[in-house]
Motif scaffolding. Structure first.
Motif, PDB file in Angstrom:
ATOM      1  N   ASN A 224       0.824  -1.212   0.000  1.00 57.93           N
ATOM      2  CA  ASN A 224       0.000   0.000   0.000  1.00 57.93           C
ATOM      3  C   ASN A 224       0.858   1.263   0.000  1.00 57.93           C
ATOM      4  O   ASN A 224       0.562   2.233  -0.702  1.00 57.93           O
ATOM      5  N   LEU A 225       1.929   1.238   0.785  1.00 55.74           N
ATOM      6  CA  LEU A 225       2.815   2.395   0.852  1.00 55.74           C
ATOM      7  C   LEU A 225       3.563   2.582  -0.469  1.00 55.74           C
ATOM      8  O   LEU A 225       3.812   3.713  -0.902  1.00 55.74           O
ATOM      9  N   LYS A 226       3.902   1.488  -1.103  1.00 59.40           N
ATOM     10  CA  LYS A 226       4.568   1.538  -2.409  1.00 59.40           C
ATOM     11  C   LYS A 226       3.709   2.282  -3.427  1.00 59.40           C
ATOM     12  O   LYS A 226       4.215   3.109  -4.202  1.00 59.40           O
ATOM     13  N   THR A 227       2.405   2.019  -3.409  1.00 58.57           N
ATOM     14  CA  THR A 227       1.486   2.702  -4.335  1.00 58.57           C
ATOM     15  C   THR A 227       1.482   4.208  -4.089  1.00 58.57           C
ATOM     16  O   THR A 227       1.515   5.005  -5.039  1.00 58.57           O
ATOM     17  N   VAL A 228       1.468   4.611  -2.816  1.00 59.42           N
ATOM     18  CA  VAL A 228       1.476   6.033  -2.471  1.00 59.42           C
ATOM     19  C   VAL A 228       2.771   6.701  -2.930  1.00 59.42           C
ATOM     20  O   VAL A 228       2.759   7.773  -3.541  1.00 59.42           O
ATOM     21  N   LEU A 229       3.905   6.058  -2.637  1.00 56.54           N
ATOM     22  CA  LEU A 229       5.209   6.637  -2.972  1.00 56.54           C
ATOM     23  C   LEU A 229       5.425   6.697  -4.478  1.00 56.54           C
ATOM     24  O   LEU A 229       6.053   7.629  -4.989  1.00 56.54           O
ATOM     25  N   GLU A 230       4.920   5.705  -5.194  1.00 56.63           N
ATOM     26  CA  GLU A 230       5.020   5.719  -6.655  1.00 56.63           C
ATOM     27  C   GLU A 230       4.189   6.854  -7.239  1.00 56.63           C
ATOM     28  O   GLU A 230       4.601   7.510  -8.204  1.00 56.63           O
ATOM     29  N   GLY A 231       3.023   7.093  -6.640  1.00 55.84           N
ATOM     30  CA  GLY A 231       2.146   8.142  -7.126  1.00 55.84           C
ATOM     31  C   GLY A 231       2.760   9.523  -7.020  1.00 55.84           C
ATOM     32  O   GLY A 231       2.536  10.384  -7.878  1.00 55.84           O
ATOM     33  N   SER A 232       3.572   9.732  -5.984  1.00 56.03           N
ATOM     34  CA  SER A 232       4.224  11.037  -5.783  1.00 56.03           C
ATOM     35  C   SER A 232       5.674  11.053  -6.268  1.00 56.03           C
ATOM     36  O   SER A 232       6.336  12.083  -6.209  1.00 56.03           O
ATOM     37  N   ARG A 233       6.140   9.874  -6.738  1.00 55.32           N
ATOM     38  CA  ARG A 233       7.555   9.738  -7.131  1.00 55.32           C
ATOM     39  C   ARG A 233       8.475  10.175  -5.989  1.00 55.32           C
ATOM     40  O   ARG A 233       9.449  10.896  -6.189  1.00 55.32           O
ATOM     41  N   SER A 234       8.124   9.711  -4.815  1.00 55.24           N
ATOM     42  CA  SER A 234       8.846  10.096  -3.604  1.00 55.24           C
ATOM     43  C   SER A 234      10.248   9.499  -3.560  1.00 55.24           C
ATOM     44  O   SER A 234      10.458   8.345  -3.949  1.00 55.24           O
ATOM     45  N   PRO A 235      11.224  10.256  -3.058  1.00 49.08           N
ATOM     46  CA  PRO A 235      12.573   9.701  -2.875  1.00 49.08           C
ATOM     47  C   PRO A 235      12.625   8.595  -1.829  1.00 49.08           C
ATOM     48  O   PRO A 235      13.600   7.862  -1.751  1.00 49.08           O
ATOM     49  N   LEU A 236      11.553   8.468  -1.032  1.00 47.28           N
ATOM     50  CA  LEU A 236      11.489   7.396  -0.031  1.00 47.28           C
ATOM     51  C   LEU A 236      11.303   6.033  -0.682  1.00 47.28           C
ATOM     52  O   LEU A 236      11.545   5.003  -0.050  1.00 47.28           O
ATOM     53  N   LEU A 237      10.882   6.010  -1.943  1.00 48.91           N
ATOM     54  CA  LEU A 237      10.599   4.752  -2.625  1.00 48.91           C
ATOM     55  C   LEU A 237      11.827   3.844  -2.690  1.00 48.91           C
ATOM     56  O   LEU A 237      11.701   2.625  -2.584  1.00 48.91           O
ATOM     57  N   LYS A 238      12.999   4.432  -2.837  1.00 50.43           N
ATOM     58  CA  LYS A 238      14.211   3.615  -2.956  1.00 50.43           C
ATOM     59  C   LYS A 238      14.470   2.819  -1.677  1.00 50.43           C
ATOM     60  O   LYS A 238      14.930   1.670  -1.726  1.00 50.43           O
ATOM     61  N   HIS A 239      14.148   3.410  -0.530  1.00 45.68           N
ATOM     62  CA  HIS A 239      14.345   2.712   0.744  1.00 45.68           C
ATOM     63  C   HIS A 239      13.323   1.587   0.903  1.00 45.68           C
ATOM     64  O   HIS A 239      13.658   0.500   1.386  1.00 45.68           O
ATOM     65  N   LEU A 240      12.087   1.852   0.498  1.00 45.12           N
ATOM     66  CA  LEU A 240      11.058   0.822   0.566  1.00 45.12           C
ATOM     67  C   LEU A 240      11.383  -0.345  -0.356  1.00 45.12           C
ATOM     68  O   LEU A 240      11.262  -1.510   0.025  1.00 45.12           O
ATOM     69  N   MET A 241      11.826  -0.037  -1.578  1.00 45.80           N
ATOM     70  CA  MET A 241      12.137  -1.080  -2.543  1.00 45.80           C
ATOM     71  C   MET A 241      13.336  -1.920  -2.098  1.00 45.80           C
ATOM     72  O   MET A 241      13.395  -3.124  -2.354  1.00 45.80           O
ATOM     73  N   ARG A 242      14.260  -1.305  -1.412  1.00 42.83           N
ATOM     74  CA  ARG A 242      15.423  -2.036  -0.904  1.00 42.83           C
ATOM     75  C   ARG A 242      14.975  -3.076   0.126  1.00 42.83           C
ATOM     76  O   ARG A 242      15.441  -4.218   0.121  1.00 42.83           O
ATOM     77  N   TYR A 243      14.065  -2.666   1.006  1.00 44.36           N
ATOM     78  CA  TYR A 243      13.544  -3.588   2.017  1.00 44.36           C
ATOM     79  C   TYR A 243      12.667  -4.659   1.384  1.00 44.36           C
ATOM     80  O   TYR A 243      12.783  -5.849   1.703  1.00 44.36           O
ATOM     81  N   LEU A 244      11.803  -4.258   0.470  1.00 44.41           N
ATOM     82  CA  LEU A 244      10.932  -5.208  -0.206  1.00 44.41           C
ATOM     83  C   LEU A 244      11.753  -6.226  -0.992  1.00 44.41           C
ATOM     84  O   LEU A 244      11.430  -7.418  -1.032  1.00 44.41           O
ATOM     85  N   GLY A 245      12.832  -5.754  -1.599  1.00 38.06           N
ATOM     86  CA  GLY A 245      13.707  -6.655  -2.346  1.00 38.06           C
ATOM     87  C   GLY A 245      14.359  -7.687  -1.449  1.00 38.06           C
ATOM     88  O   GLY A 245      14.504  -8.860  -1.826  1.00 38.06           O
ATOM     89  N   LYS A 246      14.728  -7.268  -0.246  1.00 43.19           N
ATOM     90  CA  LYS A 246      15.345  -8.210   0.701  1.00 43.19           C
ATOM     91  C   LYS A 246      14.346  -9.291   1.097  1.00 43.19           C
ATOM     92  O   LYS A 246      14.699 -10.474   1.192  1.00 43.19           O
ATOM     93  N   ILE A 247      13.092  -8.889   1.329  1.00 45.17           N
ATOM     94  CA  ILE A 247      12.057  -9.867   1.684  1.00 45.17           C
ATOM     95  C   ILE A 247      11.851 -10.847   0.534  1.00 45.17           C
ATOM     96  O   ILE A 247      11.749 -12.062   0.742  1.00 45.17           O
ATOM     97  N   PHE A 248      11.803 -10.339  -0.694  1.00 44.72           N
ATOM     98  CA  PHE A 248      11.625 -11.192  -1.867  1.00 44.72           C
ATOM     99  C   PHE A 248      12.756 -12.199  -2.002  1.00 44.72           C
ATOM    100  O   PHE A 248      12.524 -13.373  -2.274  1.00 44.72           O
ATOM    101  N   ARG A 249      13.976 -11.725  -1.821  1.00 45.04           N
ATOM    102  CA  ARG A 249      15.135 -12.619  -1.974  1.00 45.04           C
ATOM    103  C   ARG A 249      15.184 -13.667  -0.871  1.00 45.04           C
ATOM    104  O   ARG A 249      15.587 -14.801  -1.110  1.00 45.04           O
ATOM    105  N   SER A 250      14.787 -13.290   0.335  1.00 40.89           N
ATOM    106  CA  SER A 250      14.867 -14.202   1.478  1.00 40.89           C
ATOM    107  C   SER A 250      13.692 -15.167   1.561  1.00 40.89           C
ATOM    108  O   SER A 250      13.844 -16.308   2.000  1.00 40.89           O
ATOM    109  N   TYR A 251      12.502 -14.691   1.138  1.00 43.12           N
ATOM    110  CA  TYR A 251      11.290 -15.498   1.302  1.00 43.12           C
ATOM    111  C   TYR A 251      10.465 -15.512   0.021  1.00 43.12           C
ATOM    112  O   TYR A 251       9.247 -15.313   0.060  1.00 43.12           O
ATOM    113  N   LYS A 252      11.112 -15.779  -1.089  1.00 41.07           N
ATOM    114  CA  LYS A 252      10.425 -15.694  -2.382  1.00 41.07           C
ATOM    115  C   LYS A 252       9.230 -16.634  -2.465  1.00 41.07           C
ATOM    116  O   LYS A 252       8.135 -16.242  -2.892  1.00 41.07           O
TER     117      LYS A 252
END
Length: 300
Positions: A224-252
């Motif tokens: 849900n937060l990813k959708t908000v940050l993408e909508g505003s092109r927020s610089p916070l998106l890179k931090h969220l994607m880094r965490y989301l990527g770690k979850i994907f790699r660890s628990y795909k």
């Protein structure tokens, strides 16, 4: 009284952990990990989320107000000029967070993970408040996007950045003790003493609970937060994607199973992660090339 000043007391000790004077830092850590933690085992766990707000001086948030009310004056938590706020204090804040997590049990890490996700990341999904406001601010055009003062924008942004960085850190992982992995402990428990087997069984249970929390609590908030940050092109998106990527790699496999009923979202997340990692690799490559160019120019 002692009770009403506990908030201020704990934050002063925590700030001292990151003191530039090594002796002061060691004394603060010894006090926190020794007598204070012995008397109040949940002390660091209970104040962890509050510390994120306090050390970033995010004074407009209710959690900061709650910590300040425990600090004596009900308005601010003062460190006599020793501030950990702002980008310049990020490495010192991280030092404090790492010490706190290293002193926690796995059960406490689970609680901290849930609170960071619900109270900070989830708080950013609310309709009002500074955390919500900064998520709608694009990389450019800050002045026209919000009426918040600059110091409140920076404070709330750093709270969210710290939360995502902490959640992605190895220190908060269940079963992690320094550089030791849970898998190593589980493997060594086979055929060992009964107490070690009980410990391994408990670790397996907590690891399962941790993954369940990630799938049922954290992932929905992140999506849900990813959708908000993408909508505003927020610089916070890179931090969220880094965490989301770690979850994907660890628990795909777990993520795929959890989102099996929403294949479109799963496909979008997979695509976004591949694109993000591709961009990161390109940025790293460009940085290396730029460094080489600078080195060549200096040599000439």
């Amino acid at each position: 009284c002692c009770c009403c000043r506990r908030g201020l007391f704990i934050h002063r000790f925590l700030a001292a952990v990151a003191d530039e004077d090594g002796e002061v830092s060691c004394l603060a850590q010894a006090a926190l990990r020794g007598p204070l933690l012995e008397k109040q085992p949940n002390l660091l766990c209970n104040h962890f989320v509050g510390a994120v707000f306090v050390f970033n001086s995010c004074k407009a948030h209710p959690i900061y107000a709650a910590e300040a009310s425990g600090g004596g004056n009900g308005l601010i938590v003062d460190f006599d000029g020793a501030s950990l706020a702002g980008s310049e204090g990020s490495h010192r804040r991280r030092e404090v967070y790492e010490m706190m997590l290293a002193s926690m049990t796995d059960e406490q890490k689970l609680e901290v993970t849930a609170r960071l996700a619900k109270e900070i990341l989830g708080g950013a999904l609310e309709t009002s408040g500074d955390l919500s406001a900064v998520c709608k601010i694009p990389a450019t055009g800050i002045k026209c996007a919000t009426r918040l003062p600059g110091d409140r924008i920076e404070a709330a942004t750093n709270v969210l950045t710290d939360a995502l960085t902490i959640l992605a850190s190895p220190e908060i992982k269940v079963g992690r003790k320094g550089s030791e992995d849970a898998e190593d402990e589980l493997a060594s428990a086979n055929g060992s003493r009964p107490d070690q087997q009980r410990s391994a069984h408990k670790l397996r249970l907590l690891t399962k609970i941790s993954r369940k929390h990630l799938m049922e609590i954290v992932i929905p908030i992140l999506c849900n937060l990813k959708t908000v940050l993408e909508g505003s092109r927020s610089p916070l998106l890179k931090h969220l994607m880094r965490y989301l990527g770690k979850i994907f790699r660890s628990y795909k496999s777990e993520v795929q199973e959890h989102l099996a009923n929403d294949p479109i979202l799963l496909q979008e997340l997979g695509y976004d992660m591949r694109q993000y990692e591709k961009k990161q690799k390109q940025r790293d490559k460009d940085s290396i090339l730029q460094a080489e160019v600078v080195a060549d120019e200096d040599a000439v």
